[in-house]
Design a protein around this motif. Structure first.
Motif, PDB file in Angstrom:
ATOM      1  N   PRO A   7       0.825  -1.204   0.000  1.00 21.13           N
ATOM      2  CA  PRO A   7       0.000   0.000   0.000  1.00 21.13           C
ATOM      3  C   PRO A   7       0.866   1.263   0.000  1.00 21.13           C
ATOM      4  N   VAL A   8       0.382   2.297  -0.644  1.00 28.85           N
ATOM      5  CA  VAL A   8       1.043   3.608  -0.661  1.00 28.85           C
ATOM      6  C   VAL A   8      -0.013   4.652  -0.296  1.00 28.85           C
ATOM      7  N   ILE A   9       0.318   5.500   0.671  1.00 29.78           N
ATOM      8  CA  ILE A   9      -0.676   6.440   1.179  1.00 29.78           C
ATOM      9  C   ILE A   9      -0.088   7.842   1.282  1.00 29.78           C
ATOM     10  N   GLY A  10      -0.853   8.833   0.883  1.00 36.37           N
ATOM     11  CA  GLY A  10      -0.479  10.236   1.088  1.00 36.37           C
ATOM     12  C   GLY A  10      -1.682  10.956   1.676  1.00 36.37           C
ATOM     13  N   LEU A  11      -1.449  11.819   2.652  1.00 37.66           N
ATOM     14  CA  LEU A  11      -2.571  12.491   3.301  1.00 37.66           C
ATOM     15  C   LEU A  11      -2.615  13.979   2.962  1.00 37.66           C
ATOM     16  N   GLU A  12      -3.820  14.471   2.761  1.00 41.32           N
ATOM     17  CA  GLU A  12      -4.051  15.917   2.646  1.00 41.32           C
ATOM     18  C   GLU A  12      -4.894  16.304   3.858  1.00 41.32           C
ATOM     19  N   VAL A  13      -4.344  17.147   4.710  1.00 40.99           N
ATOM     20  CA  VAL A  13      -5.029  17.476   5.959  1.00 40.99           C
ATOM     21  C   VAL A  13      -5.464  18.936   5.942  1.00 40.99           C
TER      22      VAL A  13
ATOM     23  N   VAL B 125      -2.278  20.747   4.525  1.00 39.22           N
ATOM     24  CA  VAL B 125      -0.951  20.151   4.677  1.00 39.22           C
ATOM     25  C   VAL B 125      -0.916  18.888   3.833  1.00 39.22           C
ATOM     26  N   VAL B 126      -0.082  18.876   2.804  1.00 32.97           N
ATOM     27  CA  VAL B 126      -0.046  17.754   1.859  1.00 32.97           C
ATOM     28  C   VAL B 126       1.221  16.935   2.083  1.00 32.97           C
ATOM     29  N   SER B 127       1.039  15.654   2.365  1.00 37.76           N
ATOM     30  CA  SER B 127       2.217  14.805   2.580  1.00 37.76           C
ATOM     31  C   SER B 127       2.658  14.178   1.266  1.00 37.76           C
ATOM     32  N   GLU B 128       3.908  13.768   1.210  1.00 40.19           N
ATOM     33  CA  GLU B 128       4.394  12.934   0.118  1.00 40.19           C
ATOM     34  C   GLU B 128       3.755  11.554   0.258  1.00 40.19           C
ATOM     35  N   PRO B 129       3.710  10.777  -0.836  1.00 36.05           N
ATOM     36  CA  PRO B 129       3.161   9.412  -0.707  1.00 36.05           C
ATOM     37  C   PRO B 129       4.178   8.497  -0.025  1.00 36.05           C
ATOM     38  N   ASP B 130       4.544   8.841   1.203  1.00 36.68           N
ATOM     39  CA  ASP B 130       5.605   8.108   1.914  1.00 36.68           C
ATOM     40  C   ASP B 130       5.065   7.111   2.935  1.00 36.68           C
TER      41      ASP B 130
ATOM     42  N   ALA C 194      -7.590  10.945   2.532  1.00 35.08           N
ATOM     43  CA  ALA C 194      -6.546   9.929   2.425  1.00 35.08           C
ATOM     44  C   ALA C 194      -6.461   9.439   0.983  1.00 35.08           C
ATOM     45  N   ASN C 195      -5.261   9.537   0.405  1.00 33.32           N
ATOM     46  CA  ASN C 195      -5.016   9.013  -0.942  1.00 33.32           C
ATOM     47  C   ASN C 195      -4.383   7.638  -0.798  1.00 33.32           C
ATOM     48  N   VAL C 196      -5.007   6.646  -1.412  1.00 35.59           N
ATOM     49  CA  VAL C 196      -4.563   5.265  -1.217  1.00 35.59           C
ATOM     50  C   VAL C 196      -4.376   4.582  -2.561  1.00 35.59           C
ATOM     51  N   SER C 197      -3.244   3.892  -2.701  1.00 35.72           N
ATOM     52  CA  SER C 197      -3.053   3.024  -3.870  1.00 35.72           C
ATOM     53  C   SER C 197      -2.320   1.771  -3.407  1.00 35.72           C
ATOM     54  N   VAL C 198      -2.299   0.774  -4.257  1.00 35.73           N
ATOM     55  CA  VAL C 198      -1.494  -0.424  -3.966  1.00 35.73           C
ATOM     56  C   VAL C 198      -0.669  -0.760  -5.201  1.00 35.73           C
TER      57      VAL C 198
ATOM     58  N   LYS D  17       6.732   1.719  -9.873  1.00 33.09           N
ATOM     59  CA  LYS D  17       5.739   2.731 -10.174  1.00 33.09           C
ATOM     60  C   LYS D  17       4.533   2.545  -9.265  1.00 33.09           C
ATOM     61  N   TYR D  18       4.089   3.652  -8.679  1.00 34.30           N
ATOM     62  CA  TYR D  18       2.927   3.562  -7.804  1.00 34.30           C
ATOM     63  C   TYR D  18       1.682   3.200  -8.600  1.00 34.30           C
ATOM     64  N   GLY D  19       0.739   2.584  -7.909  1.00 31.20           N
ATOM     65  CA  GLY D  19      -0.533   2.266  -8.535  1.00 31.20           C
ATOM     66  C   GLY D  19      -1.416   3.503  -8.630  1.00 31.20           C
ATOM     67  N   THR D  20      -2.582   3.335  -9.260  1.00 29.97           N
ATOM     68  CA  THR D  20      -3.545   4.434  -9.359  1.00 29.97           C
ATOM     69  C   THR D  20      -4.202   4.622  -8.000  1.00 29.97           C
ATOM     70  N   ARG D  21      -4.368   5.890  -7.610  1.00 27.23           N
ATOM     71  CA  ARG D  21      -4.884   6.135  -6.261  1.00 27.23           C
ATOM     72  C   ARG D  21      -6.358   6.506  -6.264  1.00 27.23           C
ATOM     73  N   ALA D  22      -6.993   6.185  -5.162  1.00 29.59           N
ATOM     74  CA  ALA D  22      -8.327   6.709  -4.887  1.00 29.59           C
ATOM     75  C   ALA D  22      -8.167   7.688  -3.730  1.00 29.59           C
ATOM     76  N   GLU D  23      -8.958   8.744  -3.753  1.00 32.87           N
ATOM     77  CA  GLU D  23      -8.870   9.730  -2.687  1.00 32.87           C
ATOM     78  C   GLU D  23     -10.127   9.615  -1.827  1.00 32.87           C
ATOM     79  N   ILE D  24      -9.953   9.342  -0.546  1.00 31.07           N
ATOM     80  CA  ILE D  24     -11.102   9.199   0.351  1.00 31.07           C
ATOM     81  C   ILE D  24     -11.275  10.520   1.092  1.00 31.07           C
TER      82      ILE D  24
ATOM     83  N   SER E 162     -15.534  10.804 -10.357  1.00 28.97           N
ATOM     84  CA  SER E 162     -14.198  10.564 -10.894  1.00 28.97           C
ATOM     85  C   SER E 162     -13.346  11.756 -10.493  1.00 28.97           C
ATOM     86  N   LYS E 163     -12.089  11.478 -10.238  1.00 26.94           N
ATOM     87  CA  LYS E 163     -11.231  12.508  -9.670  1.00 26.94           C
ATOM     88  C   LYS E 163     -10.820  13.516 -10.734  1.00 26.94           C
ATOM     89  N   GLU E 164     -10.976  14.821 -10.364  1.00 24.06           N
ATOM     90  CA  GLU E 164     -10.548  15.841 -11.301  1.00 24.06           C
ATOM     91  C   GLU E 164      -9.029  16.040 -11.207  1.00 24.06           C
TER      92      GLU E 164
HETATM   93  P1  ADP Z   1      -4.731  16.466  -5.586  1.00 24.14           P
HETATM   94  O1  ADP Z   1      -4.630  17.805  -4.931  1.00 24.14           O
HETATM   95  O2  ADP Z   1      -5.390  16.477  -6.903  1.00 24.14           O
HETATM   96  O3  ADP Z   1      -5.396  15.459  -4.686  1.00 24.14           O
HETATM   97  P2  ADP Z   1      -1.811  16.027  -5.341  1.00 24.14           P
HETATM   98  O4  ADP Z   1      -0.828  15.779  -6.425  1.00 24.14           O
HETATM   99  O5  ADP Z   1      -1.678  17.273  -4.560  1.00 24.14           O
HETATM  100  O6  ADP Z   1      -3.263  15.901  -5.964  1.00 24.14           O
HETATM  101  O7  ADP Z   1      -1.711  14.771  -4.379  1.00 24.14           O
HETATM  102  C1  ADP Z   1      -2.455  14.652  -3.275  1.00 24.14           C
HETATM  103  C2  ADP Z   1      -1.976  13.543  -2.371  1.00 24.14           C
HETATM  104  O8  ADP Z   1      -1.940  12.296  -3.022  1.00 24.14           O
HETATM  105  C3  ADP Z   1      -0.605  13.748  -1.790  1.00 24.14           C
HETATM  106  O9  ADP Z   1      -0.697  13.602  -0.397  1.00 24.14           O
HETATM  107  C4  ADP Z   1       0.226  12.651  -2.391  1.00 24.14           C
HETATM  108  O10 ADP Z   1       1.189  12.184  -1.474  1.00 24.14           O
HETATM  109  C5  ADP Z   1      -0.796  11.568  -2.646  1.00 24.14           C
HETATM  110  N1  ADP Z   1      -0.476  10.665  -3.736  1.00 24.14           N
HETATM  111  C6  ADP Z   1      -0.042  10.976  -4.970  1.00 24.14           C
HETATM  112  N2  ADP Z   1       0.109   9.859  -5.697  1.00 24.14           N
HETATM  113  C7  ADP Z   1      -0.258   8.816  -4.928  1.00 24.14           C
HETATM  114  C8  ADP Z   1      -0.349   7.390  -5.134  1.00 24.14           C
HETATM  115  N3  ADP Z   1      -0.041   6.836  -6.281  1.00 24.14           N
HETATM  116  N4  ADP Z   1      -0.765   6.649  -4.086  1.00 24.14           N
HETATM  117  C9  ADP Z   1      -1.115   7.197  -2.925  1.00 24.14           C
HETATM  118  N5  ADP Z   1      -1.049   8.506  -2.688  1.00 24.14           N
HETATM  119  C10 ADP Z   1      -0.631   9.319  -3.667  1.00 24.14           C
END
Ligand code: ADP
Ligand code: MG
Ligand code: ZN
Length: 480
Positions: free
Chosen positions: A5-11, A157-162, A199-203, A210-217, A266-268
Motif C-alpha cells: 500500500p502507498v498512502i499520502g494524506l491531505e489534511v 498540509v499535503v504529505s508525500e506518498p511516503d 486519504a489518498n490510497v493506492s497499492v 511505479k505507484y498504482g492508481t490512487r483513490a482519494e477518500i 471521478s477525480k478531477e
Molecule cells: P490532488 O490535490 O489532486 O489530490 P496532489 O498531487 O496534490 O493531488 O496529491 C495529493 C496527495 O496524493 C498527496 O498527499 C500525495 O502524497 C498523494 N499521492 C499521490 N500519488 C499517490 C499514489 N499513487 N498513491 C497514494 N497517494 C498518492
C-alpha cells in the motif's frame, strides 16, 4: 501476489483566528446561519478580499514546526469550480508558490526505527460554506446555504506518498494534530471538522517501482475512521486487481456505518480547476526577518520537550511521551515539578489519579479542579509521613470534589497517619487474639497468612496505620 500500500494524506487545518481569512467576519462555530457574513464572504461582485495577517503568521509557524522552508514570495490562486456553497464560483487557494514547502515529520511506530515522512507543501485557503438539508430556520423543510463558514481560514498540509500502512498514516496524522494544537493555531476538534483529512490510497505489487492508481477518500473525521477507511480501501483495491480489474482514479466517501468506501465522482485533475493567480490579491512577500522572528517565537515543541523531560528530569521515555501529549499537560506537569521536586512522583500522579479524574468527568487538563501546587502539597504530606499513599487517594478525591487544600482535608477528617507503635501494637494484639488459628498457621510455616494480618490491621485502623510500622511490628509479634 503480495501488495504494497502507498498512502499520502491531505489534511485541512482550520485556523483559530477570530476573523475570516479575507474579511472581518467572525469565525465562531454554531451561530445562526448567514449571520456572520459580509459582501466579501458572500461573494458579491466587486467586493475585494484583504488578507488576514494572523493567518500568515499561523501558516509560518506550522511550516517551521514541520521543517518546511517558507516561500519568500507566495501567490494566491483561484481554484474554479461550481458548487452551491461557493457563490464566487472559485475558491481562493494557493497553487504555484504555496507559503510552505519541502518539510517533514519523523514518525515512530512501536518497535520500529524512526521514519521520515515528507511534507510536500502547506498552503493557505478559504473554506466554502455549508449546505443544510432538512428543517431550516423558519421551520420550512428544504435545502439551504449557510455561508458562515465561507472564507474561514484553512491550511492544507499535503504529505508525500511516503506512508505504507494505516498505522503509519494514523501516527503521522496524530503527530500533525499534536503540533497544530500545541502551537495554538487549531483547536483540533475533529468532530466539528476543525482538523480533517483526505486519504489518498493506492497499492502496487511488492518490489514495483511505479505507484498504482490512487483513490482519494474524502473528509474522514476521526483517527479511528482514517484507519478503518484506509484498511478497507487497500483491501478493496487488492481484491479488484486480483479479480482482473483496474483501480480508477476517483474520489470516494467513507461510510462509518458500513465500514466501506464508495465512489463519489471521478477525480478531477489540477488543470480541470483552471487555476490562475488571483488578480485581487498581491503576491505575499515574507522577508527573512519575519521568518526569524517567528522562529524565535516558536514554543518548545513536543519532541524537544519530551527529550528535555528525559534528559533533565530523568523521566522514563514512556512517561515523557505521555506527559507531552498536549502542551497543557506538559505545563501542568512542569508546574507540579517546580512545586514539589520529584518529577517521577508528580508524573505518576498525573498519569494515574489526575488522568482518571479528567477522563471520568470529560475534562481537559486546563479545567482540572486540582492545581499543580495543590498536587505538590498532597505529595509533600506523603513525603513527611503525615498520610499514607493510600489515604492520599482519599484526600485527592476530596480535593477534586471540594477544592480544599490537602492539609485542611486531613485535619478536618482526622486522616493523619498513625505511626505510634503503642497504638498499632494494641491493634495487632487484639487481632492476633481474635485469630489464633491463623497465628498458628503462620507459625507453622504458612507465610501467606501475613497478608491477611496486614489487611486486618489496616482495616481496624481505617487505613491510617503507617504500613511500614505495621509490617515491622507484625513480623516481630507473629514470629513471637
Ligand atoms: P490532488 O490535490 O489532486 O489530490 P496532489 O498531487 O496534490 O493531488 O496529491 C495529493 C496527495 O496524493 C498527496 O498527499 C500525495 O502524497 C498523494 N499521492 C499521490 N500519488 C499517490 C499514489 N499513487 N498513491 C497514494 N497517494 C498518492
Ligand atoms: Mg486532493
Ligand atoms: Zn465576511
Amino acid at each position: 501476489m503480495k501488495y504494497q500500500p502507498v498512502i499520502g494524506l491531505e489534511v485541512h487545518v482550520q485556523l483559530l483566528t477570530d476573523t475570516k481569512i479575507f474579511c472581518g467576519c467572525s469565525t465562531t462555530f454554531g451561530a445562526e446561519p448567514n449571520s456572520q457574513t459580509c459582501p466579501v464572504c458572500l461573494g458579491l461582485p466587486g467586493a475585494l478580499p484583504v488578507l488576514n495577517k494572523k493567518v500568515v503568521e499561523f501558516a509560518i509557524k506550522a511550516g517551521l514546526a514541520t521543517n518546511c522552508s517558507i516561500t519568500p514570495r507566495s501567490i494566491f490562486a483561484r481554484k474554479n469550480y461550481f458548487y452551491p456553497d461557493l457563490p464566487k464560483g472559485y475558491q481562493i487557494s494557493q497553487f504555484e508558490e504555496p507559503i510552505c514547502q519541502h518539510g517533514w515529520l519523523d514518525i515512530q511506530l512501536e518497535g520500529e526505527a524512526l521514519k521520515r515522512i515528507g511534507i510536500t507543501r502547506i498552503h493557505m485557503e478559504e473554506d466554502a460554506g455549508k449546505l443544510v438539508h432538512g428543517e431550516l430556520s423558519g421551520g420550512n423543510d428544504g435545502s439551504g446555504v449557510d455561508l458562515n463558514r465561507a472564507c474561514t481560514p484553512l491550511l492544507e498540509v499535503v504529505s508525500e506518498p511516503d506512508l505504507r500502512s494505516s498505522d503509519e498514516a494514523v501516527t503521522y496524522l496524530k503527530q500533525l494534530h499534536q503540533i497544530v494544537t500545541w502551537l495554538g493555531i487549531c483547536d483540533g476538534n475533529m468532530e466539528e471538522g476543525s482538523f480533517r483529512c483526505d486519504a489518498n490510497v493506492s497499492v502496487m505489487p511488492v518490489g514495483a517501482e511505479k505507484y498504482g492508481t490512487r483513490a482519494e477518500i474524502k473528509n474522514v473525521n476521526s483517527f479511528k475512521f482514517v484507519k478503518q477507511a484506509i484498511e478497507y480501501e487497500i483491501q478493496r483495491q487488492i481484491d479488484l486487481i486480483e479479480d482482473g480489474g483496474t483501480v480508477v482514479q476517483e474520489t470516494r466517501l467513507y461510510d462509518p456505518n458500513s465500514g466501506k468506501t464508495r465512489s463519489m465522482r471521478s477525480k478531477e485533475e489540477a488543470h480541470d480547476y483552471r487555476y490562475f493567480p488571483d488578480p485581487d490579491l498581491v503576491p505575499l512577500v515574507i522577508g527573512p526577518e519575519w521568518v526569524e522572528r517567528s522562529r524565535r517565537e516558536l514554543p518548545e515543541l513536543p519532541e524537544q520537550r519530551q527529550q528535555r523531560f528525559i534528559v533533565e528530569l530523568g523521566l522514563p521515555p514512556y512517561d515523557a511521551e505521555v506527559l507531552t501529549a498536549s502542551r497543557g499537560l506538559a505545563d501542568y506537569f512542569e508546574a507540579g515539578v517546580a512545586a514539589h521536586g520529584n518529577a517521577k512522583a508528580v508524573g505518576n500522579w498525573i498519569m494515574g489519579e489526575i488522568t482518571r479524574g479528567l477522563n471520568d468527568n470529560g475534562l481537559v487538563i486546563e479545567a482540572c479542579p486540582v492545581t499543580p501546587v495543590q498536587l505538590a502539597e498532597l505529595l509533600k504530606l506523603i513525603d513527611l509521613g503525615t498520610i499514607s499513599g493510600k489515604i492520599a487517594k482519599t484526600v485527592f478525591d476530596e480535593m477534586w470534589r471540594s477544592g480544599k487544600s490537602p492539609e485542611l482535608i486531613v485535619a478536618e477528617q482526622g486522616l493523619v497517619q498513625v505511626s505510634d507503635t503503642g497504638a498499632i501494637e494494641a491493634i495487632i494484639d487484639e487481632i492476633m487474639a481474635a485469630n489464633a488459628g491463623q497465628v498458628a498457621e503462620y507459625r507453622g510455616g504458612k507465610e501467606k497468612v501475613f497478608g491477611f494480618f496486614v489487611g486486618q490491621v489496616m482495616k481496624a485502623s481505617k487505613g491510617k496505620a503507617n504500613p511500614a510500622v505495621v509490617n515491622d511490628l507484625l513480623l516481630s509479634k507473629l514470629r513471637g
